[in-house]
Motif scaffolding. Structure first.
Motif, PDB file in Angstrom:
ATOM      1  N   SER A   1      -3.227   2.788   9.892  1.00  0.00           N
ATOM      2  CA  SER A   1      -2.713   2.754  11.298  1.00  0.00           C
ATOM      3  C   SER A   1      -3.272   1.557  12.195  1.00  0.00           C
ATOM      4  O   SER A   1      -4.048   1.767  13.136  1.00  0.00           O
ATOM      5  CB  SER A   1      -2.968   4.322  11.806  1.00  0.00           C
ATOM      6  OG  SER A   1      -2.020   5.270  11.292  1.00  0.00           O
TER       7      SER A   1
ATOM      8  N   GLN B   1      -0.039   3.171  15.230  1.00  0.00           N
ATOM      9  CA  GLN B   1       1.504   3.710  15.185  1.00  0.00           C
ATOM     10  C   GLN B   1       2.099   3.330  16.506  1.00  0.00           C
ATOM     11  O   GLN B   1       2.989   4.208  16.991  1.00  0.00           O
ATOM     12  CB  GLN B   1       1.256   5.188  14.905  1.00  0.00           C
ATOM     13  CG  GLN B   1       1.156   5.248  13.362  1.00  0.00           C
ATOM     14  CD  GLN B   1       1.418   6.932  12.973  1.00  0.00           C
ATOM     15  OE1 GLN B   1       1.619   7.633  13.827  1.00  0.00           O
ATOM     16  NE2 GLN B   1       1.478   6.759  11.658  1.00  0.00           N
TER      17      GLN B   1
ATOM     18  N   THR C   1      11.389  -2.366   9.711  1.00  0.00           N
ATOM     19  CA  THR C   1      12.225  -3.242  10.536  1.00  0.00           C
ATOM     20  C   THR C   1      12.189  -4.634  10.200  1.00  0.00           C
ATOM     21  O   THR C   1      11.150  -5.333  10.295  1.00  0.00           O
ATOM     22  CB  THR C   1      12.086  -3.042  12.127  1.00  0.00           C
ATOM     23  OG1 THR C   1      11.701  -1.756  12.355  1.00  0.00           O
ATOM     24  CG2 THR C   1      13.119  -3.732  12.930  1.00  0.00           C
TER      25      THR C   1
ATOM     26  N   ASP D   1       0.847  -1.175  -0.063  1.00  0.00           N
ATOM     27  CA  ASP D   1      -0.145  -0.063  -0.029  1.00  0.00           C
ATOM     28  C   ASP D   1       0.944   1.187   0.017  1.00  0.00           C
ATOM     29  O   ASP D   1       1.603   1.409   0.874  1.00  0.00           O
ATOM     30  CB  ASP D   1      -0.947   0.304   1.109  1.00  0.00           C
ATOM     31  CG  ASP D   1      -1.991   1.166   1.322  1.00  0.00           C
ATOM     32  OD1 ASP D   1      -2.821   1.088   0.800  1.00  0.00           O
ATOM     33  OD2 ASP D   1      -1.558   2.537   1.794  1.00  0.00           O
TER      34      ASP D   1
ATOM     35  N   LYS E   1       2.728  -0.717   8.841  1.00  0.00           N
ATOM     36  CA  LYS E   1       3.981  -0.373   8.215  1.00  0.00           C
ATOM     37  C   LYS E   1       5.234  -0.629   9.212  1.00  0.00           C
ATOM     38  O   LYS E   1       5.047  -0.635  10.411  1.00  0.00           O
ATOM     39  CB  LYS E   1       4.129   1.074   8.079  1.00  0.00           C
ATOM     40  CG  LYS E   1       5.328   1.957   7.861  1.00  0.00           C
ATOM     41  CD  LYS E   1       6.070   2.010   9.033  1.00  0.00           C
ATOM     42  CE  LYS E   1       7.306   2.939   8.574  1.00  0.00           C
ATOM     43  NZ  LYS E   1       8.308   3.393   9.862  1.00  0.00           N
ATOM     44  N   SER E   2       6.288  -1.418   8.684  1.00  0.00           N
ATOM     45  CA  SER E   2       7.527  -1.461   9.442  1.00  0.00           C
ATOM     46  C   SER E   2       8.498  -1.383   8.201  1.00  0.00           C
ATOM     47  O   SER E   2       8.480  -2.083   7.440  1.00  0.00           O
ATOM     48  CB  SER E   2       7.614  -2.666  10.151  1.00  0.00           C
ATOM     49  OG  SER E   2       8.565  -2.836  11.016  1.00  0.00           O
TER      50      SER E   2
END
Ligand code: NDP
Length: 275
Positions: A189, A193, A234, A46, A231-232
């Motif tokens: 989100s 977050q 890492t 996305d 979202k990451s």
């Protein structure tokens, strides 16, 4: 490698229920992050014009071993390009950046009701869907009155509405609207977050299931039927977040998380944004 479940959209297109969001992934890091996600089994990415990393999303897909047609790519129209011609030209530019001749899902990023051009913009979306340059079209941050206006004045119901949604902001009214009208719910989100991960209800469930707090929250979304793309940037978290398809929350667990709703937005109110 984990494989993710799919959702069938109202136009018959199927999409993964789980993927990666790349908002705030720095452009110079995005290709590597996308590649790591695809290696871990992610098949939905996305992005958005406004994230400034579409080109690097395309590079990450091209560098991976996964064929383009096996990756579901979503992008979104930048706010300053609302309007019929602006939206058509904007998709051309997104496709150019992404290095592809179609997107799987194209979204109006924000309704921007003060500007009042989302209906005209939607007509351009209907055109790019008819041309096959977007396999599905939808909206983001639309409230019931904006969806009502599309229903009254256009021929196409959005396939999805992508909205802020997490345990502290559960959007019951919009989810009911979506269910009634056959619109899939995408949750942005999804872990607020990180702001909901320290909630005692979440940490207790994490301990009981032997999972991380993020996994508990993401599993809650999946069981509600939401489409999620945490979202990451890492690698260890990219692997952790997708590892949620071999356990289940009970009805009591779902109810306990349901009680965390407190109307807490982490992002802007669509009625007033961008102003
Ligand atoms: P998320 O709820 O996905 O949270 C992302 C944050 O959580 C990052 O700081 C990340 O850190 C951290 N994180 C990720 N995984 C874990 C984990 N397992 N444990 C602890 N912390 C973790 O927020 P986003 O706002 O990024 O939303 C996700 C996606 O939704 C976006 O990337 C975008 O695609 C979409 N979105 C759409 C909007 C719209 O208007 N349509 C608005 C906002 C988002 P790190 O990267 O350092 O690992």
């Amino acid at each position: 490698m984990v494989s993710t479940p799919h959702i069938t959209l109202r136009n018959g297109v199927t999409m993964p229920q789980f993927g990666l969001g790349v908002f705030q992934v720095p452009a110079n890091h995005t290709a590597a992050v996308v590649q790591a996600a695809l290696d871990a089994g992610y098949r939905l990415i996305d992005t958005a014009q406004m994230y400034g990393n579409e080109r690097q999303v395309g590079e990450g897909i091209a560098r991976s071993d996964v064929p383009r047609e096996d990756v579901f790519v979503t992008t979104k129209l930048a706010n300053d390009l609302h309007g019929y011609d602006g939206a058509i030209a904007a998709l051309d530019e997104s496709l150019n950046q992404l290095g592809t001749d179609y997107v799987d899902l194209y979204l109006i990023h924000w309704p921007w009701p003060q500007q009042g051009r989302y209906l005209e913009t939607w007509q351009a979306f209907e055109k790019v869907a008819a041309d096959g340059r977007a396999r599905a079209i939808g909206v983001s941050n639309f409230q019931p009155q904006h969806l009502d206006r599309l229903a009254a004045d256009s021929n196409t119901v959005p396939a999805v509405n992508q909205i802020e949604l997490h345990p502290a902001f559960q959007q019951a009214e919009l989810r009911t609207y979506h269910a009634t009208h056959g619109i899939a719910t995408e949750a942005w989100s999804p872990i607020a977050q990180g702001k909901v991960l320290g909630e005692p209800v979440i940490t207790e469930l994490a301990e009981r299931h032997g999972r991380s707090p993020a996994q508990i929250v993401l599993r809650w979304h999946i069981q509600l039927g939401n489409i999620v793309f945490p979202k990451s940037a890492t690698p260890s978290r990219i692997a952790e977040n997708i590892d949620i398809f071999d356990f289940a929350l009970s009805d009591a667990d779902m109810t306990a998380i349901g009680r965390l709703d407190r109307g807490m937005r982490t992002g802007p109110d669509p009625a007033r944004f961008p102003g």
